[in-house]
Design a protein around this motif. Structure first.
Motif, PDB file in Angstrom:
ATOM      1  N   VAL A 193     -24.531 -11.996 -24.740  1.00 46.93           N
ATOM      2  CA  VAL A 193     -23.719 -12.105 -24.498  1.00 46.93           C
ATOM      3  C   VAL A 193     -22.823 -13.121 -22.976  1.00 46.93           C
ATOM      4  O   VAL A 193     -24.080 -13.983 -22.934  1.00 46.93           O
ATOM      5  CB  VAL A 193     -23.073 -10.496 -23.583  1.00 46.93           C
ATOM      6  N   THR A 194     -22.488 -13.324 -22.737  1.00 50.96           N
ATOM      7  CA  THR A 194     -21.747 -15.037 -21.466  1.00 50.96           C
ATOM      8  C   THR A 194     -21.459 -14.025 -20.848  1.00 50.96           C
ATOM      9  O   THR A 194     -21.197 -15.338 -19.839  1.00 50.96           O
ATOM     10  CB  THR A 194     -20.959 -15.877 -22.670  1.00 50.96           C
ATOM     11  N   THR A 195     -20.795 -12.794 -20.581  1.00 52.77           N
ATOM     12  CA  THR A 195     -20.824 -12.434 -19.028  1.00 52.77           C
ATOM     13  C   THR A 195     -21.963 -12.675 -18.187  1.00 52.77           C
ATOM     14  O   THR A 195     -22.750 -12.319 -17.855  1.00 52.77           O
ATOM     15  CB  THR A 195     -21.251 -10.741 -19.447  1.00 52.77           C
ATOM     16  N   ASP A 196     -21.136 -13.057 -17.284  1.00 56.34           N
ATOM     17  CA  ASP A 196     -21.606 -14.035 -15.528  1.00 56.34           C
ATOM     18  C   ASP A 196     -22.786 -12.507 -14.826  1.00 56.34           C
ATOM     19  O   ASP A 196     -21.616 -11.287 -15.222  1.00 56.34           O
ATOM     20  CB  ASP A 196     -20.916 -14.605 -14.955  1.00 56.34           C
ATOM     21  N   ASN A 197     -23.621 -12.265 -14.316  1.00 54.63           N
ATOM     22  CA  ASN A 197     -23.783 -11.228 -12.871  1.00 54.63           C
ATOM     23  C   ASN A 197     -24.251 -10.205 -14.270  1.00 54.63           C
ATOM     24  O   ASN A 197     -23.287  -8.603 -13.594  1.00 54.63           O
ATOM     25  CB  ASN A 197     -22.853 -11.489 -12.103  1.00 54.63           C
ATOM     26  N   ARG A 233     -31.622  -1.032 -26.997  1.00 50.94           N
ATOM     27  CA  ARG A 233     -30.519  -0.276 -27.253  1.00 50.94           C
ATOM     28  C   ARG A 233     -29.842  -0.361 -25.905  1.00 50.94           C
ATOM     29  O   ARG A 233     -28.338  -0.335 -25.333  1.00 50.94           O
ATOM     30  CB  ARG A 233     -30.346   1.246 -27.337  1.00 50.94           C
ATOM     31  N   PHE A 234     -30.344   0.012 -24.817  1.00 50.58           N
ATOM     32  CA  PHE A 234     -29.866   0.278 -23.153  1.00 50.58           C
ATOM     33  C   PHE A 234     -29.096  -1.982 -22.667  1.00 50.58           C
ATOM     34  O   PHE A 234     -28.288  -1.396 -22.567  1.00 50.58           O
ATOM     35  CB  PHE A 234     -30.836   0.199 -22.102  1.00 50.58           C
ATOM     36  N   ALA A 235     -29.797  -2.518 -23.304  1.00 49.40           N
ATOM     37  CA  ALA A 235     -29.578  -4.379 -23.150  1.00 49.40           C
ATOM     38  C   ALA A 235     -27.983  -3.808 -23.478  1.00 49.40           C
ATOM     39  O   ALA A 235     -27.855  -4.522 -22.867  1.00 49.40           O
ATOM     40  CB  ALA A 235     -30.690  -5.096 -23.866  1.00 49.40           C
ATOM     41  N   SER A 236     -27.823  -3.040 -24.665  1.00 52.42           N
ATOM     42  CA  SER A 236     -27.070  -3.946 -25.619  1.00 52.42           C
ATOM     43  C   SER A 236     -25.232  -3.483 -25.024  1.00 52.42           C
ATOM     44  O   SER A 236     -24.428  -3.518 -24.997  1.00 52.42           O
ATOM     45  CB  SER A 236     -27.021  -3.721 -26.828  1.00 52.42           C
ATOM     46  N   ASN A 237     -25.707  -1.898 -25.039  1.00 50.00           N
ATOM     47  CA  ASN A 237     -24.412  -0.538 -24.457  1.00 50.00           C
ATOM     48  C   ASN A 237     -24.268  -0.765 -22.995  1.00 50.00           C
ATOM     49  O   ASN A 237     -22.673  -0.680 -23.116  1.00 50.00           O
ATOM     50  CB  ASN A 237     -25.049   0.874 -25.315  1.00 50.00           C
ATOM     51  N   ILE A 238     -25.608  -0.839 -22.130  1.00 54.46           N
ATOM     52  CA  ILE A 238     -24.239  -0.904 -20.875  1.00 54.46           C
ATOM     53  C   ILE A 238     -24.636  -2.738 -20.831  1.00 54.46           C
ATOM     54  O   ILE A 238     -23.540  -2.586 -19.727  1.00 54.46           O
ATOM     55  CB  ILE A 238     -25.999  -0.640 -20.165  1.00 54.46           C
ATOM     56  N   GLN A 239     -24.965  -3.561 -21.360  1.00 54.59           N
ATOM     57  CA  GLN A 239     -24.828  -5.253 -20.943  1.00 54.59           C
ATOM     58  C   GLN A 239     -26.003  -5.352 -19.573  1.00 54.59           C
ATOM     59  O   GLN A 239     -24.893  -5.840 -18.873  1.00 54.59           O
ATOM     60  CB  GLN A 239     -23.447  -5.451 -21.408  1.00 54.59           C
ATOM     61  N   ALA A 240     -27.270  -5.170 -19.261  1.00 55.20           N
ATOM     62  CA  ALA A 240     -27.692  -5.213 -18.765  1.00 55.20           C
ATOM     63  C   ALA A 240     -29.059  -6.216 -19.120  1.00 55.20           C
ATOM     64  O   ALA A 240     -29.341  -6.072 -20.301  1.00 55.20           O
ATOM     65  CB  ALA A 240     -28.143  -4.132 -18.402  1.00 55.20           C
ATOM     66  N   ILE A 241     -29.428  -6.677 -18.052  1.00 55.69           N
ATOM     67  CA  ILE A 241     -30.716  -7.704 -17.990  1.00 55.69           C
ATOM     68  C   ILE A 241     -32.342  -6.133 -18.411  1.00 55.69           C
ATOM     69  O   ILE A 241     -31.781  -5.622 -17.352  1.00 55.69           O
ATOM     70  CB  ILE A 241     -31.635  -8.835 -17.515  1.00 55.69           C
ATOM     71  N   PRO A 253     -33.451 -14.608 -16.427  1.00 61.66           N
ATOM     72  CA  PRO A 253     -31.666 -15.223 -17.010  1.00 61.66           C
ATOM     73  C   PRO A 253     -30.681 -15.595 -16.026  1.00 61.66           C
ATOM     74  O   PRO A 253     -31.200 -14.721 -14.645  1.00 61.66           O
ATOM     75  CB  PRO A 253     -31.356 -14.464 -18.116  1.00 61.66           C
ATOM     76  N   LYS A 254     -30.359 -16.794 -15.901  1.00 63.51           N
ATOM     77  CA  LYS A 254     -29.728 -16.791 -15.139  1.00 63.51           C
ATOM     78  C   LYS A 254     -28.553 -16.306 -14.347  1.00 63.51           C
ATOM     79  O   LYS A 254     -27.995 -16.374 -13.444  1.00 63.51           O
ATOM     80  CB  LYS A 254     -28.914 -18.240 -14.873  1.00 63.51           C
ATOM     81  N   ASN A 255     -27.663 -15.383 -15.523  1.00 62.32           N
ATOM     82  CA  ASN A 255     -26.690 -14.695 -15.232  1.00 62.32           C
ATOM     83  C   ASN A 255     -27.323 -12.836 -14.548  1.00 62.32           C
ATOM     84  O   ASN A 255     -26.672 -11.906 -14.376  1.00 62.32           O
ATOM     85  CB  ASN A 255     -26.001 -14.246 -16.739  1.00 62.32           C
ATOM     86  N   ALA A 256     -29.012 -12.938 -14.657  1.00 65.00           N
ATOM     87  CA  ALA A 256     -29.130 -11.798 -14.159  1.00 65.00           C
ATOM     88  C   ALA A 256     -29.531 -11.716 -12.613  1.00 65.00           C
ATOM     89  O   ALA A 256     -28.930 -12.053 -11.867  1.00 65.00           O
ATOM     90  CB  ALA A 256     -30.753 -11.771 -14.109  1.00 65.00           C
ATOM     91  N   ASP A 257     -28.251 -10.260 -11.731  1.00 59.26           N
ATOM     92  CA  ASP A 257     -27.963 -10.421 -10.855  1.00 59.26           C
ATOM     93  C   ASP A 257     -29.033  -9.433 -10.235  1.00 59.26           C
ATOM     94  O   ASP A 257     -28.638  -8.170  -9.772  1.00 59.26           O
ATOM     95  CB  ASP A 257     -26.281 -10.168 -10.633  1.00 59.26           C
ATOM     96  N   LEU A 258     -29.955  -9.612  -9.513  1.00 56.56           N
ATOM     97  CA  LEU A 258     -31.151  -8.680  -9.229  1.00 56.56           C
ATOM     98  C   LEU A 258     -30.204  -8.025  -7.259  1.00 56.56           C
ATOM     99  O   LEU A 258     -31.345  -7.367  -7.195  1.00 56.56           O
ATOM    100  CB  LEU A 258     -32.092  -9.886  -8.315  1.00 56.56           C
ATOM    101  N   SER A 259     -29.224  -8.403  -7.333  1.00 57.13           N
ATOM    102  CA  SER A 259     -28.418  -7.582  -6.153  1.00 57.13           C
ATOM    103  C   SER A 259     -27.807  -6.448  -6.515  1.00 57.13           C
ATOM    104  O   SER A 259     -27.379  -5.425  -6.277  1.00 57.13           O
ATOM    105  CB  SER A 259     -26.986  -8.393  -5.502  1.00 57.13           C
ATOM    106  N   ARG A 260     -28.068  -6.587  -7.778  1.00 59.69           N
ATOM    107  CA  ARG A 260     -27.776  -4.968  -8.570  1.00 59.69           C
ATOM    108  C   ARG A 260     -28.767  -4.647  -9.076  1.00 59.69           C
ATOM    109  O   ARG A 260     -28.613  -4.577 -10.870  1.00 59.69           O
ATOM    110  CB  ARG A 260     -25.860  -4.873  -9.186  1.00 59.69           C
ATOM    111  N   CYS A 261     -29.480  -3.975  -9.008  1.00 56.79           N
ATOM    112  CA  CYS A 261     -30.888  -3.609  -9.978  1.00 56.79           C
ATOM    113  C   CYS A 261     -31.423  -1.726  -9.497  1.00 56.79           C
ATOM    114  O   CYS A 261     -30.494  -1.010  -8.706  1.00 56.79           O
ATOM    115  CB  CYS A 261     -31.823  -4.516  -9.195  1.00 56.79           C
TER     116      CYS A 261
END
Length: 274
Positions: free
Chosen positions: A76-80, A108-116, A154-162
């Motif tokens: 996906v191209t989503t930021d953060n 499945r988690f990465a795809s359905n939740i859209q998370a790293i 990845p650059k779009n990984a938001d570590l402040s939301r872990c």
């Protein structure tokens, strides 16, 4: 008390696979506390990381001696994107991030939740006993927090939301990693959630679920007792009281996690995505 919701019966193929897996597992549990994993490997297919998207998710491995982790990245191209640090189950004794069931689950988690998703390996019992697993898990958080290791995600990984996530033994591990995280000053990471899926806890007194006939398809009592016995530190003939903060089912009286964190307890009849 509300009645337990009805669930669909498991297909016969699942019954058969569980029976085979438990039979092979029992064959490998030796009375001297050593596990012969040759039998379990028959039902533990390994999946290689794939930089090309599979089901919309690519993956790659990162080594953090003496451990490693697998990163799952949704196409996906989503930021953060939020970061999920995941600990697999297996009684602290089996599996790795490249084990088929857990590779598929994290995908499945990465795809359905859209998370790293960062799926963490940790050293296994009985070769490495408590507290090795907790130290390995927490060390991965510290590794990710180090600005020098930022390019491992990845650059779009938001570590402040872990979020820290674990199932079975991994749920126990995730719980204790979060306790340590609440007492540590991170530079980048902010752990804002804990998710435990059927976490592996116990005690001297049997829980109702352990005694239930419905548990006959899951881990057997002889297996859970075996895991706890070889999880404890080696201390001669001293018996390890399982009513302790490591194994005891957590509650408000015996543990405290930072107030800003949110905890989610997922039972066997609940779906994360509904």
């Amino acid at each position: 008390m509300e009645p337990k919701p009805e669930t669909n019966p498991l297909p016969q193929s699942v019954h058969d696979n569980l029976f085979i897996a438990n039979t092979l597992l029992d064959l490998g549990l030796r009375t001297d506390g050593i596990i012969d994993r040759r039998f379990r490997y028959l039902v533990d297919p390994k999946i290689a990381a794939n930089p090309e998207p599979v089901d919309g998710v690519s993956s790659y491995d990162v080594t953090v001696d003496p451990n490693w982790f697998r990163v799952f990245v949704p196409d996906v191209t989503t930021d953060n994107l939020p970061v999920i640090v995941y600990f697999h189950g297996g009684g602290f004794a089996f599996y790795d991030p490249d084990s088929g069931p857990f590779d598929g689950l994290c995908r499945r988690f990465a795809s359905n939740i859209q998370a790293i998703v960062v799926s963490v390996s940790y050293r296994l019992i009985p070769e490495f006993r408590y507290p090795t697993q907790y130290e390995d898990g927490f060390n991965i958080l510290k590794f990710l927090d180090d600005v020098q290791n930022r390019d491992t995600l990845p650059k779009n990984a938001d570590l402040s939301r872990c979020f820290v996530f674990g199932d079975s033994a991994g749920g126990n591990l995730a719980h204790h990693v979060c306790i340590r995280a609440s007492q540590y000053e991170f530079q980048q990471i902010k752990v804002i959630g804990l998710v435990t899926l059927q976490p592996f806890f116990g005690g001297e007194e049997r829980a109702a679920s352990e005694l239930s006939s419905e548990n006959r398809l899951g881990l057997h009592l002889n297996q859970t007792d075996y895991y706890w016995n070889i999880f404890q530190p080696i201390a001669g003939d001293e018996k390890w009281d399982r009513d302790n903060e490591v194994t005891k089912i957590p509650n408000e009286q015996n543990t405290e996690i930072a107030k800003e964190e949110q905890a989610f307890w997922v039972k066997e009849d609940e779906d994360l995505f509904t």
